[in-house]
Design an enzyme around this catalytic site. Structure first.
Site, PDB file in Angstrom:
ATOM      1  N   ARG A 108       6.058 -10.910  -5.058  1.00 50.09           N
ATOM      2  CA  ARG A 108       4.748 -11.165  -4.444  1.00 50.09           C
ATOM      3  C   ARG A 108       3.856  -9.923  -4.594  1.00 50.09           C
ATOM      4  O   ARG A 108       4.314  -8.878  -5.096  1.00 50.09           O
ATOM      5  CB  ARG A 108       4.951 -11.498  -2.970  1.00 50.09           C
ATOM      6  CG  ARG A 108       5.339 -10.286  -2.128  1.00 50.09           C
ATOM      7  CD  ARG A 108       5.618 -10.654  -0.687  1.00 50.09           C
ATOM      8  NE  ARG A 108       5.444  -9.502   0.185  1.00 50.09           N
ATOM      9  CZ  ARG A 108       5.825  -9.473   1.458  1.00 50.09           C
ATOM     10  NH1 ARG A 108       6.402 -10.529   2.008  1.00 50.09           N
ATOM     11  NH2 ARG A 108       5.603  -8.393   2.187  1.00 50.09           N
ATOM     12  N   GLY A 109       2.631 -10.043  -4.105  1.00 53.54           N
ATOM     13  CA  GLY A 109       1.757  -8.865  -3.978  1.00 53.54           C
ATOM     14  C   GLY A 109       1.529  -8.141  -5.287  1.00 53.54           C
ATOM     15  O   GLY A 109       1.120  -8.735  -6.285  1.00 53.54           O
ATOM     16  N   GLU A 110       1.795  -6.844  -5.287  1.00 50.99           N
ATOM     17  CA  GLU A 110       1.497  -6.034  -6.472  1.00 50.99           C
ATOM     18  C   GLU A 110       2.724  -5.301  -7.020  1.00 50.99           C
ATOM     19  O   GLU A 110       3.073  -5.429  -8.186  1.00 50.99           O
ATOM     20  CB  GLU A 110       0.389  -5.022  -6.117  1.00 50.99           C
ATOM     21  CG  GLU A 110       0.043  -4.109  -7.260  1.00 50.99           C
ATOM     22  CD  GLU A 110      -1.281  -3.395  -7.111  1.00 50.99           C
ATOM     23  OE1 GLU A 110      -2.243  -3.970  -6.548  1.00 50.99           O
ATOM     24  OE2 GLU A 110      -1.373  -2.245  -7.579  1.00 50.99           O
TER      25      GLU A 110
ATOM     26  N   GLN B  87      13.396   1.454  -2.043  1.00 48.24           N
ATOM     27  CA  GLN B  87      12.651   1.026  -3.228  1.00 48.24           C
ATOM     28  C   GLN B  87      13.478   1.017  -4.522  1.00 48.24           C
ATOM     29  O   GLN B  87      13.433   0.040  -5.278  1.00 48.24           O
ATOM     30  CB  GLN B  87      11.432   1.938  -3.402  1.00 48.24           C
ATOM     31  CG  GLN B  87      10.203   1.203  -3.803  1.00 48.24           C
ATOM     32  CD  GLN B  87       8.978   2.093  -3.857  1.00 48.24           C
ATOM     33  OE1 GLN B  87       9.049   3.285  -4.142  1.00 48.24           O
ATOM     34  NE2 GLN B  87       7.825   1.525  -3.608  1.00 48.24           N
TER      35      GLN B  87
ATOM     36  N   ASP C  74       0.853  -1.205   0.000  1.00 42.39           N
ATOM     37  CA  ASP C  74       0.000   0.000   0.000  1.00 42.39           C
ATOM     38  C   ASP C  74       0.886   1.252   0.000  1.00 42.39           C
ATOM     39  O   ASP C  74       0.725   2.146  -0.834  1.00 42.39           O
ATOM     40  CB  ASP C  74      -0.909   0.007   1.244  1.00 42.39           C
ATOM     41  CG  ASP C  74      -1.621  -1.314   1.436  1.00 42.39           C
ATOM     42  OD1 ASP C  74      -2.528  -1.602   0.654  1.00 42.39           O
ATOM     43  OD2 ASP C  74      -1.234  -2.065   2.361  1.00 42.39           O
TER      44      ASP C  74
HETATM   45  O1  TRH Z   1       4.501  -6.171   0.691  1.00 41.41           O
HETATM   46  P1  TRH Z   1       3.466  -6.703  -0.221  1.00 41.41           P
HETATM   47  O2  TRH Z   1       2.952  -8.022   0.092  1.00 41.41           O
HETATM   48  O3  TRH Z   1       2.337  -5.664  -0.280  1.00 41.41           O
HETATM   49  C1  TRH Z   1       0.993  -5.714  -0.564  1.00 41.41           C
HETATM   50  C2  TRH Z   1       0.186  -5.755   0.684  1.00 41.41           C
HETATM   51  O4  TRH Z   1       0.050  -7.066   1.141  1.00 41.41           O
HETATM   52  C3  TRH Z   1      -1.114  -5.119   0.360  1.00 41.41           C
HETATM   53  O5  TRH Z   1      -2.031  -5.151   1.414  1.00 41.41           O
HETATM   54  C4  TRH Z   1      -1.691  -5.741  -0.855  1.00 41.41           C
HETATM   55  O6  TRH Z   1      -2.768  -5.013  -1.155  1.00 41.41           O
HETATM   56  C5  TRH Z   1      -0.725  -5.662  -1.995  1.00 41.41           C
HETATM   57  O7  TRH Z   1       0.500  -6.294  -1.644  1.00 41.41           O
HETATM   58  C6  TRH Z   1      -1.238  -6.272  -3.251  1.00 41.41           C
HETATM   59  O8  TRH Z   1       4.043  -6.780  -1.728  1.00 41.41           O
HETATM   60  P2  TRH Z   1       4.329  -5.665  -2.837  1.00 41.41           P
HETATM   61  O9  TRH Z   1       3.066  -5.133  -3.385  1.00 41.41           O
HETATM   62  O10 TRH Z   1       5.260  -6.278  -3.782  1.00 41.41           O
HETATM   63  O11 TRH Z   1       5.057  -4.502  -2.065  1.00 41.41           O
HETATM   64  C7  TRH Z   1       6.376  -4.607  -1.635  1.00 41.41           C
HETATM   65  C8  TRH Z   1       7.056  -3.265  -1.771  1.00 41.41           C
HETATM   66  O12 TRH Z   1       8.308  -3.296  -1.092  1.00 41.41           O
HETATM   67  C9  TRH Z   1       7.384  -2.900  -3.197  1.00 41.41           C
HETATM   68  O13 TRH Z   1       7.215  -1.493  -3.377  1.00 41.41           O
HETATM   69  C10 TRH Z   1       8.849  -3.258  -3.354  1.00 41.41           C
HETATM   70  C11 TRH Z   1       9.339  -2.897  -1.974  1.00 41.41           C
HETATM   71  N1  TRH Z   1      10.598  -3.511  -1.530  1.00 41.41           N
HETATM   72  C12 TRH Z   1      11.671  -2.688  -1.298  1.00 41.41           C
HETATM   73  O14 TRH Z   1      11.602  -1.468  -1.529  1.00 41.41           O
HETATM   74  N2  TRH Z   1      12.820  -3.222  -0.802  1.00 41.41           N
HETATM   75  C13 TRH Z   1      12.950  -4.551  -0.540  1.00 41.41           C
HETATM   76  O15 TRH Z   1      14.021  -4.995  -0.103  1.00 41.41           O
HETATM   77  C14 TRH Z   1      11.827  -5.388  -0.802  1.00 41.41           C
HETATM   78  C15 TRH Z   1      11.943  -6.871  -0.539  1.00 41.41           C
HETATM   79  C16 TRH Z   1      10.660  -4.846  -1.281  1.00 41.41           C
END
Ligand code: TRH
Length: 358
Positions: A259-261, A243, A20
């Site tokens: 994973r996720g989005e 990020q 989010d």
């Molecule tokens: O963390 P997520 O599982 O996030 C979400 C939430 O679960 C949310 O509620 C749901 O609605 C959504 O998924 C679909 O996975 P996501 O979306 O991949 O987000 C992770 C974020 O973290 C992404 O912007 C990449 C960032 N990231 C980093 O910046 N550094 C890191 O080392 C890692 C592993 C990720």
């Protein structure tokens, strides 16, 4: 009269994890940095943002934590030309009342979750008039097709990739230089019952001639690498990366588990073979989303069995998937190229708003 620069308020409720905050921050930065908008990000829990963007106080977005109680009434001057509620989070009622008191109603968008399902194109940009106030909310759906809201992709993405040095990245995180047949894998997943089985399969498959290095981001501190007795399989814990640096990890690896989005989208831009663990939803609603993506992706048939097993349906067959990896490279590059040629989400959102702010 709209103000110059355009003012935008993005509201974000952190449901869980990083997605989010991650999506909102990425969009906010693009609107401010690439389109010159003055953006405030209202977030109820700034903790994930501190990890995603440790330097967020440096701009280009003003971050505000949702106050415990909102001033009543909310001042008109404190509303924006464009109001984005992320993932249907409820806006503070006083803020909405004040939106209706502006000389020109703001463009109000609900930024939805990403899905490759068919119905998305039909719902993108639909109007939802407020039942009581002279306000209209529009649904803004990210998506893969041209008639959706598109995907987030920064203008300088290719430039950053060209300037990236894989050897410096490896060196910085203590990962040995890449040998010809070494397979480097990034692993970002939810708790997954299939993981121990996959680890065993990796350890059994790896040989000194084709070693596997798994890079696992998200540990609070980097820990020493763990290896099997022959040293052909090693697990490296990496800190949670800001990020922009997470892209660097994806560029470094031959295969990315996401994973996720947002990490799912970043893996597509990185154009390397990847495996998606979808965010699990009640009543297995996520299965249709997974299948919809596999259906539109040119390598869907080759990915399906392994991805479905990683998402709880069927048995993981690592040797079979490993054998398909070299054949996945070209369709991944082609897919990224096709998507990158389409207008990006921030650009489409700006266009959408400007048409309504005239
Ligand atoms: O963390 P997520 O599982 O996030 C979400 C939430 O679960 C949310 O509620 C749901 O609605 C959504 O998924 C679909 O996975 P996501 O979306 O991949 O987000 C992770 C974020 O973290 C992404 O912007 C990449 C960032 N990231 C980093 O910046 N550094 C890191 O080392 C890692 C592993 C990720």
């Amino acid at each position: 009269m709209i103000s110059k620069p355009i003012q935008c308020d993005i509201f974000c409720v952190v449901v869980d994890n990083y997605g989010d905050a991650g999506v909102c921050w990425r969009l906010a930065c693009q609107l401010a940095g690439e389109h010159g908008w003055r953006v405030r990000l209202w977030i109820d829990d700034p903790a994930p943002l501190r990890q995603l963007a440790p330097d967020h106080a440096a701009g280009p977005v003003e971050v505000r934590v949702w106050p415990e109680s909102w001033p009543h009434p909310w001042p008109v001057a404190e509303t924006a030309d464009v109001v984005i509620e992320a993932f249907a989070c409820p806006l503070p009622p006083d803020y909405v009342e004040t939106m209706a008191r502006r000389a020109q109603a703001p463009v109000w968008l609900n930024l939805e979750y990403l899905s490759a399902e068919d119905w998305v194109a039909g719902c993108h940009a639909l109007r939802s008039p407020h039942p009581r106030l002279p306000l209209v909310k529009h649904f803004f759906f990210p998506g893969f097709g041209e008639t959706t809201g598109g995907l987030l992709r920064e203008r300088n993405y290719d430039e950053r990739l060209t300037a990236f040095s894989e050897s410096s990245f490896r060196n910085e995180f203590g990962i040995p230089p890449k040998a010809e047949d070494d397979l480097t894998i990034s692993l970002f997943s939810y708790t997954n019952p299939a993981l121990p089985e996959l680890m065993r399969a990796w350890a059994a498959w790896a040989t000194p001639q084709r070693p596997i290095r798994v890079l696992r981001p998200g540990s609070m501190e980097a820990a020493p690498a763990r290896e099997n007795p022959t040293g052909s399989f090693s697990l490296h814990s990496l800190p949670f990366l800001p990020q922009a640096r997470y892209d660097e990890l994806l560029w470094t690896c031959d295969l990315n588990f996401v994973r996720g989005e947002d990490s799912f989208v970043r893996a597509q831009w990185a154009a390397k073979p990847f495996v998606w663990q979808i965010y699990p939803q009640a009543e297995n609603a996520h299965r249709a989303k997974l299948d919809a993506f596999l259906y539109i992706h040119p390598a869907g048939p080759q990915l399906a069995a392994f991805w479905q097993a990683w998402n709880g349906q069927g048995t993981l067959d690592w040797p079979d998937f490993a054998a398909s990896l070299s054949g996945l490279k070209a369709p991944m590059r082609q897919w990224a190229k096709t998507l990158a040629a389409r207008p990006d989400l921030a650009g489409k959102l700006v266009q959408f708003c400007l048409e309504r702010l005239k």
